[in-house]
Design an enzyme around this catalytic site. Sequence first.
Site, PDB file in Angstrom:
ATOM      1  N   GLU A 159       0.834  -1.196   0.000  1.00  0.00           N
ATOM      2  CA  GLU A 159       0.000   0.000   0.000  1.00  0.00           C
ATOM      3  C   GLU A 159       0.868   1.244   0.000  1.00  0.00           C
ATOM      4  OE1 GLU A 159      -4.202  -1.429   1.820  1.00  0.00           O
ATOM      5  OE2 GLU A 159      -2.808  -0.558   3.236  1.00  0.00           O
TER       6      GLU A 159
ATOM      7  N   CYS B 291       3.342   8.697   0.573  1.00  0.00           N
ATOM      8  CA  CYS B 291       3.964   7.827   1.568  1.00  0.00           C
ATOM      9  C   CYS B 291       4.140   6.453   0.929  1.00  0.00           C
ATOM     10  CB  CYS B 291       3.062   7.755   2.791  1.00  0.00           C
ATOM     11  SG  CYS B 291       3.702   6.708   4.085  1.00  0.00           S
TER      12      CYS B 291
ATOM     13  N   CYS C 183       8.076  -6.394   7.305  1.00  0.00           N
ATOM     14  CA  CYS C 183       9.203  -5.727   7.943  1.00  0.00           C
ATOM     15  C   CYS C 183       9.788  -6.674   8.977  1.00  0.00           C
ATOM     16  CB  CYS C 183       8.734  -4.441   8.634  1.00  0.00           C
ATOM     17  SG  CYS C 183      10.082  -3.458   9.347  1.00  0.00           S
TER      18      CYS C 183
ATOM     19  N   CYS D  25       8.600  -3.898  15.713  1.00  0.00           N
ATOM     20  CA  CYS D  25       8.319  -2.939  16.775  1.00  0.00           C
ATOM     21  C   CYS D  25       6.987  -3.304  17.435  1.00  0.00           C
ATOM     22  CB  CYS D  25       8.290  -1.514  16.221  1.00  0.00           C
ATOM     23  SG  CYS D  25       9.900  -1.030  15.535  1.00  0.00           S
TER      24      CYS D  25
ATOM     25  N   CYS E  50       3.511  -1.888  16.103  1.00  0.00           N
ATOM     26  CA  CYS E  50       3.349  -1.694  14.662  1.00  0.00           C
ATOM     27  C   CYS E  50       2.793  -2.953  14.008  1.00  0.00           C
ATOM     28  CB  CYS E  50       4.698  -1.334  14.047  1.00  0.00           C
ATOM     29  SG  CYS E  50       4.647  -1.223  12.259  1.00  0.00           S
TER      30      CYS E  50
ATOM     31  N   CYS F 135      -0.852   5.725  10.408  1.00  0.00           N
ATOM     32  CA  CYS F 135       0.234   4.925  10.986  1.00  0.00           C
ATOM     33  C   CYS F 135      -0.324   3.718  11.711  1.00  0.00           C
ATOM     34  CB  CYS F 135       0.982   5.735  12.041  1.00  0.00           C
ATOM     35  SG  CYS F 135       2.104   6.930  11.393  1.00  0.00           S
TER      36      CYS F 135
HETATM   37  N1  SAH Z   1      10.675   1.494   9.452  1.00  0.00           N
HETATM   38  C1  SAH Z   1      10.616   2.931   9.436  1.00  0.00           C
HETATM   39  C2  SAH Z   1       9.335   3.442   8.785  1.00  0.00           C
HETATM   40  C3  SAH Z   1       8.152   3.068   9.625  1.00  0.00           C
HETATM   41  S1  SAH Z   1       6.638   3.927   9.472  1.00  0.00           S
HETATM   42  C4  SAH Z   1      10.688   3.467  10.846  1.00  0.00           C
HETATM   43  O1  SAH Z   1      10.563   2.674  11.790  1.00  0.00           O
HETATM   44  O2  SAH Z   1      10.898   4.645  11.034  1.00  0.00           O
HETATM   45  C5  SAH Z   1       6.779   5.507  10.111  1.00  0.00           C
HETATM   46  C6  SAH Z   1       6.467   5.711  11.601  1.00  0.00           C
HETATM   47  O3  SAH Z   1       5.204   5.175  12.007  1.00  0.00           O
HETATM   48  C7  SAH Z   1       7.514   5.064  12.499  1.00  0.00           C
HETATM   49  O4  SAH Z   1       7.965   6.041  13.410  1.00  0.00           O
HETATM   50  C8  SAH Z   1       6.711   3.997  13.185  1.00  0.00           C
HETATM   51  O5  SAH Z   1       7.265   3.635  14.423  1.00  0.00           O
HETATM   52  C9  SAH Z   1       5.367   4.642  13.298  1.00  0.00           C
HETATM   53  N2  SAH Z   1       4.268   3.730  13.658  1.00  0.00           N
HETATM   54  C10 SAH Z   1       4.170   2.395  13.435  1.00  0.00           C
HETATM   55  N3  SAH Z   1       3.033   1.910  13.944  1.00  0.00           N
HETATM   56  C11 SAH Z   1       2.369   2.946  14.501  1.00  0.00           C
HETATM   57  C12 SAH Z   1       1.132   3.075  15.179  1.00  0.00           C
HETATM   58  N4  SAH Z   1       0.329   2.037  15.373  1.00  0.00           N
HETATM   59  N5  SAH Z   1       0.764   4.302  15.603  1.00  0.00           N
HETATM   60  C13 SAH Z   1       1.564   5.379  15.402  1.00  0.00           C
HETATM   61  N6  SAH Z   1       2.739   5.320  14.775  1.00  0.00           N
HETATM   62  C14 SAH Z   1       3.155   4.112  14.323  1.00  0.00           C
END
Ligand code: SAH
Length: 357
Positions: A93, A106, A113, A117, A120, A336
Amino acid sequence: MTDSPDFAGFERAGIEAALSDLGVPAFHGRQIFRWIHARDVTDFAVMTDLPHRLRDRLAESAVVTTPVLEARQTSTDGTTKFLLRLTDDRQIESVFIPDTPSQTFCVSTQVGCAMNCAFCLTGRMGLVRHLTAAEIVGQVRVLARETGLRGQPFNIVLMGMGEPLHNYDETMKALRILADPQGLAVHPRRVTLSTVGLLPALERLAGESLMPNLAVSLHATTDEQRNALVPINRKYSMEQLIDACRRFPLAKRRRITFEYVLLAGVNDSPADARRLVTALDGIRAKVNLLPLNEAPAIPFSRPDDTRVDAFAKILADRGVTVSVRKSRGRDIRAACGQLIVEGARRSAGQRLAGQLG
Ligand code: SAH
């Protein structure tokens, strides 16, 4: 899949080299690059300024792949989520976020991935595979076409599915293709790379000549906290990460963005806010607070607005530039942590989940 070279993933010089292997003059490489990236034409037969014989030869020996648009969903706030199918039928997406105040695409860098985390959804899938440069750039071509923004300024954030620095070579190649003035001409200043901070790759990025803006997903203020939220921290500690950021060569007037997801009762206390200020001392930084986008599979909750404001105020009062990310596209799960691909082929193991800002 085919073994033919994919011209969509070649830099201009790469196309020229492929042509010279065929004994074809290099200037045709520039024409082909322009067709693909400036005009979004991928059928050699339609590249009318190429000799007929060359068009026929290329049609037999090369391909130009583009992700196929399967579905789109537009949020009440204008955010549009695009579901794209790749040549191996995997899905990703990409999201268009209008007027923030810029137009922003985006895009994803991996299917799934490996970083896992804790908050996420993409992490739940594990890494399915890296995207190729062709697939990363292809998302931008599709979005530019679908939004009518080709030839107009837009920003790109690598904040879709995946960890861009884990897919270093293809990501950087994609940035070079995007930056080429003969193509989409997206200057790296308009691109933000968001990373958990894979140290060796971050050090490598520091030596690149085409430098995107850097966003670092910090999310914590102690190693204990960060080990639990961002598992890669067990390998590269916060101190090492912050040191690398301190050394990162920033262009004039540039700053590193630190992303900080706010999880109620976990990392959102006044003490956390004060520790964050201390941790970033001496770094040209700004902080982007991301109140958690909740989902049933995520075992955390979003702090209420007063708690978020209090956290932001502690930073601001101490001179740290801070913004709170407004969640966009939540009603279509394009925010996010809410990017969930629910394709027809969905099965337990195939449920693609992603996070986008
Ligand atoms: N792998 C990269 C890109 C990830 S997406 C990174 O970790 O930076 C961009 C942002 O969205 C990251 O800061 C990630 O931690 C955040 N993110 C992921 N899941 C989320 C959620 N459920 N709510 C808010 N932010 C989230």
